[in-house]
Design an enzyme around this catalytic site. Sequence first.
Site, mmCIF file in Angstrom:
data_model
loop_
_atom_site.group_PDB
_atom_site.id
_atom_site.type_symbol
_atom_site.label_atom_id
_atom_site.label_comp_id
_atom_site.label_asym_id
_atom_site.label_seq_id
_atom_site.Cartn_x
_atom_site.Cartn_y
_atom_site.Cartn_z
ATOM 1 N N TYR A 197 4.207 -11.058 -9.993
ATOM 2 C CA TYR A 197 4.322 -10.297 -8.739
ATOM 3 C C TYR A 197 5.803 -10.183 -8.345
ATOM 4 O O TYR A 197 6.286 -9.088 -8.023
ATOM 5 C CB TYR A 197 3.515 -10.965 -7.613
ATOM 6 N N GLY A 216 -1.243 4.070 -0.183
ATOM 7 C CA GLY A 216 -1.896 2.840 0.266
ATOM 8 C C GLY A 216 -2.097 2.841 1.770
ATOM 9 O O GLY A 216 -1.807 1.857 2.455
HETATM 10 P P1 NDP Z 1 -3.249 -4.291 1.759
HETATM 11 O O1 NDP Z 1 -4.057 -4.919 0.679
HETATM 12 O O2 NDP Z 1 -3.743 -4.399 3.149
HETATM 13 O O3 NDP Z 1 -2.990 -2.756 1.410
HETATM 14 C C1 NDP Z 1 -2.680 -2.344 0.107
HETATM 15 C C2 NDP Z 1 -2.813 -0.832 0.008
HETATM 16 O O4 NDP Z 1 -2.452 -0.443 -1.337
HETATM 17 C C3 NDP Z 1 -4.224 -0.354 0.256
HETATM 18 O O5 NDP Z 1 -4.205 0.786 1.058
HETATM 19 C C4 NDP Z 1 -4.742 -0.012 -1.137
HETATM 20 O O6 NDP Z 1 -5.635 1.082 -1.063
HETATM 21 C C5 NDP Z 1 -3.455 0.412 -1.852
HETATM 22 N N1 NDP Z 1 -3.608 0.253 -3.292
HETATM 23 C C6 NDP Z 1 -3.678 -0.907 -3.990
HETATM 24 N N2 NDP Z 1 -3.917 -0.648 -5.291
HETATM 25 C C7 NDP Z 1 -3.985 0.705 -5.402
HETATM 26 C C8 NDP Z 1 -4.220 1.592 -6.491
HETATM 27 N N3 NDP Z 1 -4.424 1.138 -7.742
HETATM 28 N N4 NDP Z 1 -4.241 2.910 -6.254
HETATM 29 C C9 NDP Z 1 -4.057 3.390 -5.010
HETATM 30 N N5 NDP Z 1 -3.812 2.618 -3.937
HETATM 31 C C10 NDP Z 1 -3.796 1.283 -4.143
HETATM 32 O O7 NDP Z 1 -1.800 -4.955 1.619
HETATM 33 P P2 NDP Z 1 -0.426 -4.719 2.411
HETATM 34 O O8 NDP Z 1 -0.555 -3.669 3.416
HETATM 35 O O9 NDP Z 1 0.060 -6.034 2.822
HETATM 36 O O10 NDP Z 1 0.488 -4.234 1.194
HETATM 37 C C11 NDP Z 1 1.229 -3.039 1.196
HETATM 38 C C12 NDP Z 1 2.508 -3.260 0.415
HETATM 39 O O11 NDP Z 1 3.294 -4.246 1.069
HETATM 40 C C13 NDP Z 1 2.329 -3.751 -1.012
HETATM 41 O O12 NDP Z 1 3.231 -3.069 -1.846
HETATM 42 C C14 NDP Z 1 2.691 -5.227 -0.923
HETATM 43 O O13 NDP Z 1 3.168 -5.721 -2.150
HETATM 44 C C15 NDP Z 1 3.769 -5.173 0.130
HETATM 45 N N6 NDP Z 1 4.061 -6.419 0.811
HETATM 46 C C16 NDP Z 1 3.079 -7.091 1.491
HETATM 47 C C17 NDP Z 1 3.367 -8.266 2.136
HETATM 48 C C18 NDP Z 1 2.340 -9.083 2.835
HETATM 49 O O14 NDP Z 1 2.592 -10.272 3.108
HETATM 50 N N7 NDP Z 1 1.197 -8.517 3.189
HETATM 51 C C19 NDP Z 1 4.745 -8.792 2.156
HETATM 52 C C20 NDP Z 1 5.679 -8.027 1.393
HETATM 53 C C21 NDP Z 1 5.342 -6.875 0.771
HETATM 54 P P3 NDP Z 1 -7.060 1.160 -1.826
HETATM 55 O O15 NDP Z 1 -7.530 -0.243 -2.032
HETATM 56 O O16 NDP Z 1 -7.922 1.973 -0.914
HETATM 57 O O17 NDP Z 1 -6.762 1.863 -3.093
HETATM 58 C C1 8X3 Z 2 4.271 -10.594 -0.220
HETATM 59 C C2 8X3 Z 2 5.015 -11.750 0.337
HETATM 60 O O1 8X3 Z 2 5.814 -14.109 -0.144
HETATM 61 O O2 8X3 Z 2 3.482 -13.570 -0.671
HETATM 62 O O3 8X3 Z 2 5.111 -9.774 -0.950
HETATM 63 O O4 8X3 Z 2 5.252 -12.770 -2.043
HETATM 64 S S1 8X3 Z 2 4.885 -13.096 -0.709
#
Ligand code: NDP
Ligand code: 8X3
Length: 252
Positions: free
Chosen positions: A153, A9
Amino acid sequence: MKKIALVTGATSGIGKATAIMLAGCGFNLIITGRREERLAELKSQLEIKYKAEALPLCFDIRNRNEVCNTVNNLPEQWKNIDVLVNNAGLAVGLNHIQDGLFDDWERMIDTNIRGLLYITRCVAPLMIKNRRGHIINICSVAGKDVYEKGNVYCATKYAVDALSKAMRIDMLKHGIKVTNVCPGAVETEFSIVRFKDDTAQAKATYAGMTPLTGDDIAGVIKFAISLPPHVCINDIVVTPASQANALIIDRN
Ligand code: NDP
Ligand code: 8X3
């Protein structure tokens, strides 16, 4: 020789910031995601700005065959992976359980749990062979507390939390560290994906607060990987200063 990190990702948000941080720390990078153009852009950035080598791997992490064929057929010089950042993931929809959509649920379960498992299953043997490595699982505060409408989620992130603990036990005798990173609100494309391109609703997620950035989480990962070999951070919960946990945010 430079160390190698694989970040899933890496096309956006936390993963992209982490790949850039790691290149700045002297790693060569395997970067994955579905958006090929973004991978190509990041590869150029890593090579030109940080003089890092980068190998983009474009696949959907939910596709077991694609993941396994790609990782199992890595060029020989890319097989010695030192750091795996299991970051790819998403939330889709925000509904009470009785209103949830099966497609949303399956996307989250298949990406956040199955995808993470497929990659780990393929990379862990490479680390075991070298008797070194560090697996960083990007969990969430949603893996520590459940909140209204967060049901599936949160369940996927509770699963990541459990898998981090389980992996740490299984990897112990192989000298491989496992760190679970649990961010609170980070402003990335996360909410745009959750709210299916409703940018106003996505923006409202961060109203009245200063959210974390991808760089903030990359900084935490940098800390975890830079500790001496005998020190392992097991679990890090990191939130904006105005967020207490998954449920409580002070907005002013
Ligand atoms: P983004 O949406 O900015 O990034 C998500 C990344 O995951 C992208 O690079 C996307 O790449 C990749 N991805 C999603 N689905 C797929 C798939 N099916 N196959 C391959 N790659 C995939 O979100 P974040 O950077 O915020 O999220 C990253 C992680 O952090 C996640 O696991 C999220 O749950 C976690 N997280 C996020 C928080 C937040 O508040 N933002 C808080 C806590 C945890 P592409 O679309 O090119 O495939
Ligand atoms: C992403 C943070 O609080 O939206 O994991 O679930 S929250």
